[in-house]
Scaffold this active site. Structure first.
Site, PDB file in Angstrom:
ATOM      1  N   ASP A   1      61.872  15.071  53.772  1.00  0.00           N
ATOM      2  CA  ASP A   1      63.137  14.775  54.569  1.00  0.00           C
ATOM      3  C   ASP A   1      64.048  14.774  55.164  1.00  0.00           C
ATOM      4  O   ASP A   1      64.644  13.575  55.836  1.00  0.00           O
ATOM      5  CB  ASP A   1      63.173  13.489  53.284  1.00  0.00           C
ATOM      6  CG  ASP A   1      63.685  13.889  52.295  1.00  0.00           C
ATOM      7  OD1 ASP A   1      63.975  14.922  52.163  1.00  0.00           O
ATOM      8  OD2 ASP A   1      64.120  12.795  51.633  1.00  0.00           O
TER       9      ASP A   1
ATOM     10  N   GLU B   1      69.903  24.794  42.020  1.00  0.00           N
ATOM     11  CA  GLU B   1      70.405  25.614  43.326  1.00  0.00           C
ATOM     12  C   GLU B   1      71.015  26.500  42.484  1.00  0.00           C
ATOM     13  O   GLU B   1      70.495  27.691  42.446  1.00  0.00           O
ATOM     14  CB  GLU B   1      70.416  24.682  44.867  1.00  0.00           C
ATOM     15  CG  GLU B   1      70.592  23.735  45.503  1.00  0.00           C
ATOM     16  CD  GLU B   1      70.418  22.273  44.894  1.00  0.00           C
ATOM     17  OE1 GLU B   1      70.710  21.761  43.445  1.00  0.00           O
ATOM     18  OE2 GLU B   1      70.318  21.689  45.836  1.00  0.00           O
TER      19      GLU B   1
END
Lengths: 291, 291
Positions: free
Chosen positions: B147, B230
């Site tokens: 997205d 992350e």
């Protein structure tokens, strides 16, 4: 034969042979130039009218749409901002994306800014039509919002529209799709989550129109009426017989356009200029919101 | 000189001239072949790892991202579904988009499906790393959600990453951007709306890693820890000195990736099969939700 005359004869043979090969080489070059031309016939032009307005997502949306349009040949992208002056960041980005474009502005008239349901994009699209009337003579135009998603094959299909063509749009209303209903190969009504007394209950992403057909209807334009923009515009193209509407996307059995909407982001918090002086963040803020 | 011997001489001159031009033509051909080769040197491969899962917007998102990746050379797209079996609609769409791809599945372990903050995309990304360990030896990989929005120039920049490279990501958190802070050309911390005790407060779209560097760290992987994916992954790449992190996008002054999010659509209402039998809508429903 003297030595001089035979030397002249040898030179003549040499030159004649050279001439033969020059002619052959010219022929070879002319053929290699003809062949690619034959395979890349010039297709009818496509005019993509994209209304846009300033918001945090704007540059991302234009980038994403631009990369889709970049796959389509003989296309001109009319990007029309709801703004009094063109935004420098938009201009820069359009040059960077490098799809052939025309950058125009068309601010929404003040009286509509106050209405509860703003007819967004109407002034922009009508400005696009005005540009077409002044500059285009053939081809097809299409209203493509910057947040939607397009399969490139729909562009190749709509390019040959004689009057008006239509096809399904995914992700609209509670039905998940808006589409012409096709029965026995004929248009037999519309499937859309909201009919609202419309003659053409279709989504903005679901139709394309021939430029010639538009030029024959000098009064055709989009009304400032939220929810009725498509219907009003298509009605203004009258006379148009329903049997003349071309049904694309394999007789409306495929989804090649989607009414995607991007989540709105709030305007970014201000940067603490003192704390971050001497860092990249000052330039970065400019890249996001302009100078 | 007899007539016969002079004819032989003329023929010899003709043939010698022919030979000269054949040699010249061969040289010409060899040069025209060398020139394009020189300009299209093979660049290091790029591996784009895209986790995806079934939802109404899925096919639209993959289409849109695919058309961006299609502009990038020597790229392999690893599309990894959070699913037990590959979806037929996804496979069909990937073939249609025609970016070189590998289609894998990696269902999220059951225990995480129950957690309040689902660590979405972790099983998929780790499956991607596993594939790289088994199949890749050089180049660079990047986690690209379906997205988000990407400017294609970031791909050309990340392609030469030696260890780990980083750059700004627009539209994240209340600050509107997440970025390494660069002071005097050096990494001097991170600008992100949420630090949360992280060593690397960066967005998934904001870094790329060299394949060789990954292969030297056989235990590197992403943790199932929402908000810390992350950070956990980058920490697992240790040893990594902060001075070794390469700062792209003109020393982090440009926005070339955006964390765009698409508005969720509810699952479409069921089609009234009796009412619409004999119409295109039956096939259209298949195109939207599969058989």
């Amino acid at each position: 034969m003297t030595l001089k005359s035979s030397a002249r004869l040898y030179l003549t043979i040499f030159l004649m042979t050279t001439c033969i090969y020059m002619v052959l080489y010219q022929y070879h070059i002319s053929r290699t130039q003809i062949l690619p031309d034959a395979s890349t016939e010039i297709k009818p032009p496509l005019y993509i009218i994209t209304p846009t307005y300033k918001r945090p997502e704007q540059l991302a949306e234009l980038t994403r749409l631009g990369y889709t349009l970049k796959h389509v040949s003989n296309l001109l992208w009319l990007v029309i901002e709801d703004s009094k002056t063109p935004s420098e960041l938009v201009t820069k980005r359009l040059h960077h994306i490098a799809v052939p474009f025309i950058h125009l502005v068309a601010p929404m008239p003040e009286q509509y800014r106050k209405s509860k349901a703003m007819p967004r994009g109407v002034s922009n699209r009508n400005r696009g039509l005005e540009w077409l009337r002044a500059n285009a003579t053939e081809g097809v135009f299409y209203f493509a919002d910057d947040d939607n998603t397009y399969d490139i094959s729909i562009f190749e299909q709509m390019r040959y529209t004689k009057k008006v063509s239509m096809w399904p749009v995914g992700l609209v209303t509670r039905l998940g799709v808006s589409s012409p209903i096709v029965r026995n190969g004929q248009l037999d009504g519309f499937y859309d989550g909201w009919i609202g007394g419309r003659k053409y209950p279709v989504d903005m992403a679901g139709f394309a129109v021939s430029v010639k057909f538009l030029l024959e209807r000098p009064n055709a334009k989009m009304p400032y009426k939220a929810g009725y923009e498509e219907d009003g515009f298509l009605k203004s193209l009258s006379p148009l017989n329903k049997t003349e509407i071309e049904l694309l996307a394999s007789s409306c059995t495929e989804v090649l356009t989607w009414h995607t909407q991007t989540k709105k982001n709030p305007v970014a918090a201000k940067l603490n200029v003192t704390k971050y002086s001497g860092t990249n963040l000052l330039k970065l803020t400019e890249a996001l919101v302009g100078k």
